[in-house]
Write a protein that holds these residues in place. Structure first.
Motif, PDB file in Angstrom:
ATOM      1  N   ASN A  11       0.901  -1.099  -0.126  1.00 31.21           N
ATOM      2  CA  ASN A  11      -0.073   0.061  -0.116  1.00 31.21           C
ATOM      3  C   ASN A  11       0.963   1.492   0.040  1.00 31.21           C
ATOM      4  O   ASN A  11       0.530   2.343  -0.627  1.00 31.21           O
ATOM      5  CB  ASN A  11      -1.015   0.017   1.165  1.00 31.21           C
ATOM      6  N   LYS A  56      -4.499   5.012  -5.647  1.00 33.33           N
ATOM      7  CA  LYS A  56      -5.775   5.384  -5.219  1.00 33.33           C
ATOM      8  C   LYS A  56      -6.756   5.863  -5.971  1.00 33.33           C
ATOM      9  O   LYS A  56      -6.444   6.799  -6.752  1.00 33.33           O
ATOM     10  CB  LYS A  56      -5.784   6.121  -3.680  1.00 33.33           C
ATOM     11  N   GLN A 110      -8.470   9.040   0.119  1.00 32.34           N
ATOM     12  CA  GLN A 110      -7.886   7.687   0.455  1.00 32.34           C
ATOM     13  C   GLN A 110      -6.604   7.715   0.768  1.00 32.34           C
ATOM     14  O   GLN A 110      -6.007   6.935   1.659  1.00 32.34           O
ATOM     15  CB  GLN A 110      -8.314   7.067  -0.905  1.00 32.34           C
TER      16      GLN A 110
END
Length: 154
Positions: free
Chosen positions: A28, A41, A70
């Motif tokens: 991520n 994102k 996000q």
């Protein structure tokens, strides 16, 4: 306006969602050398379609802003506080658009404006925006970003 990113977020009335995870086999985010690289994102709810066909520039602006929210959620989850962000360094937007669409820069302003609202002068960043024939899940926009963060973050 308030002096730090967390208080500015409160003044804006923004509540961050739980950070979304990667859509495939990748991290991520990665922190190296004081820089935090946040993977791409997109907007909330996984809307499907292209700017210039299914969506207007104004809708794209909102989707880019949602992608920014996000990203902020990832930053807070990783760092514990947005106040540990020293600077927004670089932003890249990938706009899923028709061949004749030419307002990519106006769409990505949704992300850039949010970074300036939350991080003030430290939110001003370098950026690139690209029109894409297609993007993951047919999202209207995906944004990836790089941040300078406080030393000692892993």
């Amino acid at each position: 306006m308030s002096e730090n990113a967390e208080s500015r977020l409160n003044v804006l009335g923004l509540e961050l969602p739980t950070a979304s995870g990667p859509a495939a086999k990748y991290a991520n985010y990665v922190i190296v050398g004081g820089l935090m690289y946040v993977s791409g994102k997109g907007p909330f709810g996984n809307p499907k379609g292209k700017l210039g066909a299914e969506f207007t520039t104004e809708q794209g602006y909102q989707y880019a802003r949602e992608a920014g929210i996000q990203v902020l959620a990832v930053l807070r989850e990783a760092l514990g506080s947005l106040d540990k962000v020293k600077r927004v360094v670089k932003v890249q937007g990938f706009v899923n658009a028709t061949a004749d669409f030419d307002e990519h820069h106006k769409v990505l302003n949704g992300f850039s404006d949010l970074m300036m609202e939350v991080f003030a002068d430290q939110g001003l960043h370098a950026r690139s925006v690209f029109g894409a024939v297609s993007v993951r899940d047919n999202l209207p926009i995906i944004v990836d970003s790089i941040f300078q963060v406080e030393d000692g973050q892993q």
